[in-house]
Design an enzyme around this catalytic site. Structure first.
Site, PDB file in Angstrom:
ATOM      1  N   LYS A 336       0.831  -1.200   0.000  1.00 32.07           N
ATOM      2  CA  LYS A 336       0.000   0.000   0.000  1.00 32.07           C
ATOM      3  C   LYS A 336       0.870   1.257   0.000  1.00 32.07           C
ATOM      4  O   LYS A 336       0.635   2.183  -0.775  1.00 32.07           O
ATOM      5  CB  LYS A 336      -0.916  -0.029   1.233  1.00 32.07           C
ATOM      6  CG  LYS A 336      -1.906   1.107   1.298  1.00 32.07           C
ATOM      7  CD  LYS A 336      -3.186   0.689   2.006  1.00 32.07           C
ATOM      8  CE  LYS A 336      -2.998   0.547   3.504  1.00 32.07           C
ATOM      9  NZ  LYS A 336      -2.999   1.831   4.208  1.00 32.07           N
ATOM     10  N   ARG A 341       2.850   5.999  -3.226  1.00 33.33           N
ATOM     11  CA  ARG A 341       3.994   6.814  -3.642  1.00 33.33           C
ATOM     12  C   ARG A 341       4.252   6.704  -5.141  1.00 33.33           C
ATOM     13  O   ARG A 341       4.722   7.650  -5.772  1.00 33.33           O
ATOM     14  CB  ARG A 341       5.230   6.408  -2.831  1.00 33.33           C
ATOM     15  CG  ARG A 341       5.144   6.867  -1.356  1.00 33.33           C
ATOM     16  CD  ARG A 341       6.053   6.048  -0.457  1.00 33.33           C
ATOM     17  NE  ARG A 341       6.167   6.568   0.900  1.00 33.33           N
ATOM     18  CZ  ARG A 341       5.322   6.314   1.897  1.00 33.33           C
ATOM     19  NH1 ARG A 341       4.260   5.561   1.686  1.00 33.33           N
ATOM     20  NH2 ARG A 341       5.540   6.811   3.096  1.00 33.33           N
ATOM     21  N   ARG A 437      -8.686  12.043  12.513  1.00 36.41           N
ATOM     22  CA  ARG A 437      -7.261  11.747  12.765  1.00 36.41           C
ATOM     23  C   ARG A 437      -6.413  13.024  12.790  1.00 36.41           C
ATOM     24  O   ARG A 437      -6.727  14.009  12.137  1.00 36.41           O
ATOM     25  CB  ARG A 437      -6.762  10.749  11.714  1.00 36.41           C
ATOM     26  CG  ARG A 437      -7.487   9.415  11.869  1.00 36.41           C
ATOM     27  CD  ARG A 437      -6.976   8.361  10.946  1.00 36.41           C
ATOM     28  NE  ARG A 437      -5.607   7.987  11.244  1.00 36.41           N
ATOM     29  CZ  ARG A 437      -4.876   7.190  10.472  1.00 36.41           C
ATOM     30  NH1 ARG A 437      -5.388   6.712   9.355  1.00 36.41           N
ATOM     31  NH2 ARG A 437      -3.649   6.884  10.805  1.00 36.41           N
ATOM     32  N   GLN A 484       4.879   8.914   7.620  1.00 36.49           N
ATOM     33  CA  GLN A 484       3.995   9.837   6.899  1.00 36.49           C
ATOM     34  C   GLN A 484       4.453  11.271   7.107  1.00 36.49           C
ATOM     35  O   GLN A 484       4.464  12.067   6.164  1.00 36.49           O
ATOM     36  CB  GLN A 484       2.553   9.655   7.376  1.00 36.49           C
ATOM     37  CG  GLN A 484       1.984   8.311   6.938  1.00 36.49           C
ATOM     38  CD  GLN A 484       0.575   8.066   7.452  1.00 36.49           C
ATOM     39  OE1 GLN A 484       0.034   8.847   8.229  1.00 36.49           O
ATOM     40  NE2 GLN A 484      -0.014   6.970   7.021  1.00 36.49           N
ATOM     41  N   ASP A 630       2.009  -1.462  11.601  1.00 34.26           N
ATOM     42  CA  ASP A 630       0.681  -1.837  11.104  1.00 34.26           C
ATOM     43  C   ASP A 630       0.316  -3.285  11.425  1.00 34.26           C
ATOM     44  O   ASP A 630      -0.802  -3.719  11.151  1.00 34.26           O
ATOM     45  CB  ASP A 630       0.615  -1.628   9.590  1.00 34.26           C
ATOM     46  CG  ASP A 630       0.628  -0.145   9.241  1.00 34.26           C
ATOM     47  OD1 ASP A 630       0.261   0.672  10.105  1.00 34.26           O
ATOM     48  OD2 ASP A 630       1.019   0.196   8.107  1.00 34.26           O
ATOM     49  N   ARG A 702      -7.614  -3.528   9.534  1.00 29.71           N
ATOM     50  CA  ARG A 702      -6.673  -4.487  10.135  1.00 29.71           C
ATOM     51  C   ARG A 702      -7.248  -5.159  11.391  1.00 29.71           C
ATOM     52  O   ARG A 702      -6.867  -6.263  11.735  1.00 29.71           O
ATOM     53  CB  ARG A 702      -5.338  -3.807  10.422  1.00 29.71           C
ATOM     54  CG  ARG A 702      -4.680  -3.265   9.150  1.00 29.71           C
ATOM     55  CD  ARG A 702      -3.200  -3.094   9.285  1.00 29.71           C
ATOM     56  NE  ARG A 702      -2.695  -2.192   8.253  1.00 29.71           N
ATOM     57  CZ  ARG A 702      -2.438  -2.546   6.995  1.00 29.71           C
ATOM     58  NH1 ARG A 702      -2.626  -3.792   6.600  1.00 29.71           N
ATOM     59  NH2 ARG A 702      -1.987  -1.647   6.132  1.00 29.71           N
TER      60      ARG A 702
END
Ligand code: S3P
Length: 747
Positions: A336, A341, A437, A484, A630, A702
């Site tokens: 991902k 990118r 967020r 990020q 993650d 997830r």
């Protein structure tokens, strides 16, 4: 599924107009025992008889006058009559009822209701909560009443300034308790969205069928109609009176979008007439790609604000039964982080970039769509192949509307960096999860570079970025280990004067640095530092995206916890900044073998084979946290199956992911009988037996997948609620899970 409730959400519920919506609401409320009493009002005696006989209402009346004086605070009156009849009924309601009684309606157009209320009473009464349940059926009337009609369907409420909070809350609670998902928006937004996504499609279908029927005097052409005709015109069989009312009531918004479609048809006509093959292909491709983009969101119930038809929304729950065996040889979808990118850098490069192995998940598709919205021509994705005609660092165009980035934190944070240096203004938005967020972590360094960025007061999206700013390079010491944030600052650095440097407190994934070099851009990195100079250019390249180790992790853990299992995962990205999951599982005793190592572009890949071996609990080394950031949801499942205690510390970042992953997992594990205790920055998990039960996914992909893996070792089925977001990162999870022997069903 909504449960049968015993508490009384409303006192008395009065429904005026026992059509499909009114009688279904009455049935749902009675079945769930949400109101003290349900009273149905209709002028038709036969309707009332059926409603009484079928147990849909407690009692009936043929006019509101008969019951109005009984009603007081806590009672709700629902106006369930057709759109154009609402004003007349509303007038009677306001005249007869005390202001403490809540009044709401279910009409498909909201402005006409609000204007009528203003005209009648000077201002919209505070007790009126305009509403619209987006649910329906081809059937109509009281005989079609369906107490499940609203489950997992949206109800839009459009309160105006004068609407009282109390009445709004009561109306919202009523709908939520019959299983609906309630959203609020302005009257205008509602009418525009519905005009585009529901009303105009109906009118186009009516128009096409009417045209063809008119041509149909001699030959019965409908007899030869194929699937395309059936698909396109199914909705032309809907109730003509209802749609006449909607056309009249929503005239303005419908005509606006109808004009746009008519202009588009005129150009399509001319392209066909002049045999403009290339332009036709380009137009159809554009439309197909947009449809695919929205289509995947439609099916998985994702777009919270956009142009979808909420009618199609369906919540997906998983039921995973134990006893699966976890054996097989598979390749999970593309990484991902790299997929995002590849689109970003490919778009900003000079020349054509070809990407293979691209992840066709909603998150990376949101990035892809954002660049299309900024004028970049992108072909595909087609089985993971994407071709991007790069426009150069300064070739992006101002998008016509806010960029919608769905659930994707990576999209919004990286984009904020590269958009901070553009000449145009732009707004970035996301779904409910993304809208909660933190964006301060990227806005702060960008502002230091000279960017002008607004967020909501609490630092959440939408982000509004003002174009035309001169950025200058900075040396930014990051307060948290975040790839990020690092990537955002470096991408802004491409547009900044001088050198931009990031210093990270612990190593995080370095795909941005590697991929920039792949595009011929110099990035110097050593230890904790990465630097680049602004003002260069990116040269197009080819990118092969390896399989995502974050997706592979679910099957690695599956094999690690099920006796007799043996899974091989092919062509997985094993960049040293991503292999925390392998390091941690190995420390717990897992049997993991890496073979066929290769270098693909700037990234290392390998095949990974995992066979069962008993696991033991460990204290997870803090330096592994950013390298497995993650993978913790599924690592917690491994911990629940290990012997002894696993302790995680230093992982407070998990609290600001797609959900609060410490709490989401702790809640679910506890529900399943596992001894799991959340701490501020981690979790303690005592390995043991996993029970059966129903867990929430908290809309987090997830979390949903982690509990699917837990079911392999559970002593009964696990139901996982609202798993739609799995499509953000792993669209074929179900089919691969089944392929290795996991018993997973949709519900
Ligand atoms: C990502 C970085 C990580 C990770 C996310 C993807 C990226 O986020 O959790 O799924 O592609 O850069 P943080 O940088 O917030 O840790």
């Amino acid at each position: 599924m909504a449960k049968k409730k015993t508490e009384k959400v409303v006192n008395r519920l009065v429904i005026i107009g026992m059509g499909l919506i009114g009688s279904s609401l009455a049935a749902a409320v009675r079945e769930r025992n949400i109101a003290k009493e349900v009273i149905g009002i209709s002028r038709r005696k036969s309707t009332l008889e059926i409603a009484l006989n079928n147990g849909i209402v407690d009692r009936c009346a043929d006019d509101l006058v008969e019951v109005a004086s009984e009603l007081s605070s806590g009672d709700v009156v629902v106006i369930g009559v057709p759109t154009l009849s609402v004003p007349e009924v509303l007038k009677q309601c306001v005249e007869l009822l005390s202001p403490e009684v809540t009044i709401t309606d279910v009409a498909s157009v909201k402005e006409s209701v609000v204007i009528a209320a203003q005209e009648l009473f000077g201002e919209v009464p505070s007790q009126l909560v305009p509403g619209h349940p987006i649910a329906g059926s081809e059937k109509s009337g009281v005989t079609a009443a369906n107490s499940e009609l609203f489950i997992d369907h949206r109800v839009i409420l459009t309160p105006v300034e004068s609407t009282s909070e109390d009445h709004l809350k009561r109306t919202s609670a009523l709908w939520q308790n019959v299983g609906a998902m309630v959203s609020t928006m302005t009257v205008q937004e509602h009418d525009q969205i519905l005009a585009a996504t529901s009303h105009l499609p109906h009118f186009l279908a009516y128009s096409l069928v009417d045209t063809l029927a008119g041509m149909n005097e001699k030959t019965d052409i409908f007899r030869y109609a194929a699937g395309g005709f059936r698909d396109f015109t199914r909705i032309a069989a809907s109730d003509p009176i209802m749609w006449r009312d909607i056309a009249v009531a929503n005239k303005k918004a419908v005509i606006e979008v109808m004009d746009k479609v008519m202009d588009n048809l005129v150009s399509l006509r001319s392209l066909i007439e002049n045999t403009e093959e290339d332009k036709l292909t380009a137009m159809f491709k554009r439309a197909r790609d947009a449809r695919n983009h929205f289509g995947s969101m439609l099916e998985s119930n994702k777009l919270d604000t956009g142009l979808q038809s909420p009618m199609n929304e369906k919540v997906i729950n998983y039921i995973v039964s134990p006893g699966g065996n976890a054996r097989g040889d598979l390749r999970v979808p593309g990484d991902k982080s790299m997929s995002h990118r590849s689109i970003m850098l490919g778009s900003l490069a000079d020349g054509m970039t070809e990407v293979t192995g691209f992840l066709e998940g909603e998150d990376s598709l949101a990035t892809l769509q954002a660049f299309r919205d900024m004028g970049v021509e992108i072909e595909g994705p087609n089985e993971g192949r994407v071709v991007i005609r790069g426009v150069g660092l300064h070739g992006l165009k101002a998008p016509k509307k806010p960029l919608y980035l769905g659930n994707s934190g990576t999209s919004i944070r990286l984009l904020s960096g590269l958009l901070a240096g553009q000449a145009f203004d732009v707004e970035l938005q996301g779904d409910t999860s993304l809208s909660g967020r933190p964006m301060g972590r990227v806005a702060t360094p960008l502002r230091k570079m000279g960017a002008v960025i607004e967020t909501e007061k609490d630092g959440t999206p939408p982000m509004r970025i003002k174009g035309g700013q001169k950025l200058k390079g900075i040396n930014y010491r990051m307060p948290m280990a975040s790839a990020q944030v690092k990537s955002c600052v470096l991408l802004a650095g491409l547009y900044a004067e001088g050198e931009t440097t990031t210093v990270e407190p612990a190593p995080t994934r370095d795909h941005t640095e590697r991929m920039l070099r792949g595009f011929g851009y110099q990035v110097d990195s050593n230890d904790d530092t990465a630097s680049l100079n602004g003002g260069g250019r990116l040269t197009s390249t080819r990118i092969n995206v390896p399989a995502d180790i974050s997706s592979a992790a679910f099957f690695m853990v599956a094999a690690a916890i099920v006796p007799g299992s043996d899974i091989t995962l092919r062509h997985v990205g094993v960049n040293p900044t991503r292999i925390g999951v392998i390091n941690i599982l190995r420390q717990m005793g897992a049997n993991i073998e890496l073979f066929n190592p290769a270098q693909v572009g700037d990234e290392p890949v390998a095949d990974i084979r995992v066979r069962y071996a008993p696991l033991k609990g460990i204290a997870i080394p803090e330096d592994q946290v950013p390298l497995a950031i993650d993978e913790f949801p599924v690592l917690f499942v491994a911990a629940a199956c290990a012997e002894g205690k696993t302790i995680l510390t230093g992982a407070e970042e998990l609290r600001v992911k797609e959900s609060d992953r410490i709490q989401s997992m702790a809640d679910g594990l506890v529900t399943l009988g596992v001894d799991a205790v959340a701490t501020d920055d981690g979790i303690h998990i005592e390995g043991g037996e996993i029970g059966s039960g129903e867990v929430e996914s908290f809309d987090d992909h997830r979390i949903a997948m982690a509990f699917s893996i837990a079911a392999l070792r559970a002593n009964g089925p696990i139901i996982i609620k609202e798993t739609n977001n799995v499509a953000t990162s792993f669209p074929n999870f179900i089919s691969l899970a089944r392929q290795v022997g996991i018993n997973i069903k949709l519900a």
